[in-house]
Design a protein around this motif. Structure first.
Motif, PDB file in Angstrom:
ATOM      1  N   SER A 214      29.645  32.019  52.733  1.00  0.00           N
ATOM      2  CA  SER A 214      31.024  30.975  52.780  1.00  0.00           C
ATOM      3  C   SER A 214      31.732  32.612  51.999  1.00  0.00           C
ATOM      4  O   SER A 214      32.019  33.406  51.385  1.00  0.00           O
ATOM      5  N   ASP A 215      33.422  31.935  52.303  1.00  0.00           N
ATOM      6  CA  ASP A 215      34.482  32.739  51.611  1.00  0.00           C
ATOM      7  C   ASP A 215      34.616  31.754  50.394  1.00  0.00           C
ATOM      8  O   ASP A 215      35.980  32.508  49.579  1.00  0.00           O
ATOM      9  N   GLN A 216      33.957  31.448  49.291  1.00  0.00           N
ATOM     10  CA  GLN A 216      34.069  30.337  48.438  1.00  0.00           C
ATOM     11  C   GLN A 216      33.327  30.702  46.987  1.00  0.00           C
ATOM     12  O   GLN A 216      32.405  31.227  47.030  1.00  0.00           O
ATOM     13  N   LEU A 217      34.362  30.574  45.845  1.00  0.00           N
ATOM     14  CA  LEU A 217      34.353  30.590  44.513  1.00  0.00           C
ATOM     15  C   LEU A 217      33.624  30.123  44.231  1.00  0.00           C
ATOM     16  O   LEU A 217      34.973  29.118  43.280  1.00  0.00           O
ATOM     17  N   GLN A 218      32.861  29.354  42.929  1.00  0.00           N
ATOM     18  CA  GLN A 218      32.598  28.664  42.351  1.00  0.00           C
ATOM     19  C   GLN A 218      32.564  28.579  40.963  1.00  0.00           C
ATOM     20  O   GLN A 218      31.665  29.877  40.535  1.00  0.00           O
ATOM     21  N   GLY A 219      33.684  28.113  40.693  1.00  0.00           N
ATOM     22  CA  GLY A 219      33.732  28.541  39.141  1.00  0.00           C
ATOM     23  C   GLY A 219      33.211  27.646  37.833  1.00  0.00           C
ATOM     24  O   GLY A 219      33.195  26.634  38.295  1.00  0.00           O
ATOM     25  N   THR A 220      32.898  27.275  37.043  1.00  0.00           N
ATOM     26  CA  THR A 220      32.131  27.172  35.486  1.00  0.00           C
ATOM     27  C   THR A 220      32.354  27.310  33.711  1.00  0.00           C
ATOM     28  O   THR A 220      33.000  28.298  34.186  1.00  0.00           O
ATOM     29  N   CYS A 221      33.592  26.869  34.041  1.00  0.00           N
ATOM     30  CA  CYS A 221      33.586  26.434  32.549  1.00  0.00           C
ATOM     31  C   CYS A 221      32.590  26.519  31.587  1.00  0.00           C
ATOM     32  O   CYS A 221      31.910  26.042  31.492  1.00  0.00           O
ATOM     33  N   HIS A 222      33.300  26.622  30.026  1.00  0.00           N
ATOM     34  CA  HIS A 222      32.142  26.626  28.845  1.00  0.00           C
ATOM     35  C   HIS A 222      32.084  24.633  28.659  1.00  0.00           C
ATOM     36  O   HIS A 222      31.459  25.186  27.968  1.00  0.00           O
ATOM     37  N   CYS A 223      32.975  24.201  29.147  1.00  0.00           N
ATOM     38  CA  CYS A 223      32.699  22.934  29.261  1.00  0.00           C
ATOM     39  C   CYS A 223      31.870  21.933  30.201  1.00  0.00           C
ATOM     40  O   CYS A 223      31.158  21.143  29.343  1.00  0.00           O
ATOM     41  N   GLY A 224      30.922  22.964  31.020  1.00  0.00           N
ATOM     42  CA  GLY A 224      30.102  22.539  32.392  1.00  0.00           C
ATOM     43  C   GLY A 224      30.871  22.043  33.323  1.00  0.00           C
ATOM     44  O   GLY A 224      30.343  21.695  33.969  1.00  0.00           O
ATOM     45  N   ALA A 225      32.271  21.870  33.344  1.00  0.00           N
ATOM     46  CA  ALA A 225      32.534  21.572  34.617  1.00  0.00           C
ATOM     47  C   ALA A 225      33.413  22.490  36.211  1.00  0.00           C
ATOM     48  O   ALA A 225      32.592  23.859  35.090  1.00  0.00           O
ATOM     49  N   VAL A 226      32.844  22.473  37.089  1.00  0.00           N
ATOM     50  CA  VAL A 226      33.218  23.518  37.866  1.00  0.00           C
ATOM     51  C   VAL A 226      33.366  22.859  38.690  1.00  0.00           C
ATOM     52  O   VAL A 226      34.221  21.871  39.504  1.00  0.00           O
ATOM     53  N   HIS A 227      33.962  24.403  39.570  1.00  0.00           N
ATOM     54  CA  HIS A 227      35.357  23.793  40.129  1.00  0.00           C
ATOM     55  C   HIS A 227      34.899  25.126  42.027  1.00  0.00           C
ATOM     56  O   HIS A 227      34.429  26.455  41.476  1.00  0.00           O
ATOM     57  N   ILE A 228      34.942  24.808  42.938  1.00  0.00           N
ATOM     58  CA  ILE A 228      34.581  25.370  44.053  1.00  0.00           C
ATOM     59  C   ILE A 228      35.868  25.871  44.908  1.00  0.00           C
ATOM     60  O   ILE A 228      36.796  24.600  45.014  1.00  0.00           O
ATOM     61  N   ALA A 229      36.610  27.671  44.622  1.00  0.00           N
ATOM     62  CA  ALA A 229      37.315  28.170  45.243  1.00  0.00           C
ATOM     63  C   ALA A 229      37.468  28.992  46.479  1.00  0.00           C
ATOM     64  O   ALA A 229      36.366  29.133  46.417  1.00  0.00           O
TER      65      ALA A 229
END
Ligand SMILES: [Zn+2]
Length: 73
Positions: free
Chosen positions: A23-38
């Protein structure tokens, strides 16, 4: 398909960005465990750097150096 990195930093203040293969997507993971795909690096980093509003890494951990760990090494 697993997307887990073979090597990564660990620690209470680590923000992680991984590319999602195929894909052309990146997955970011915060130190609190929250995940966001951008859709791109600017979007994922904007989210990661804005997400901690209202929460910080544990104060006791601010002097702990992140440790680079490897899988199968
Ligand atoms: Zn967070």
């Amino acid at each position: 398909m697993t997307i887990e990195p073979t090597r990564m930093l660990t620690g209470p203040g680590v923000l992680r960005v991984v590319w999602l293969p195929g894909s052309d997507q990146l997955q970011g993971t915060c130190h609190c465990g929250a995940v966001h795909i951008a859709e791109g690096p600017v979007e994922v980093w904007d989210w990661l750097l804005a997400h901690p509003v209202g929460h910080e890494p544990p104060p006791a951990a601010t002097h702990v150096q992140p440790v680079l760990v490897g899988a199968g090494v």
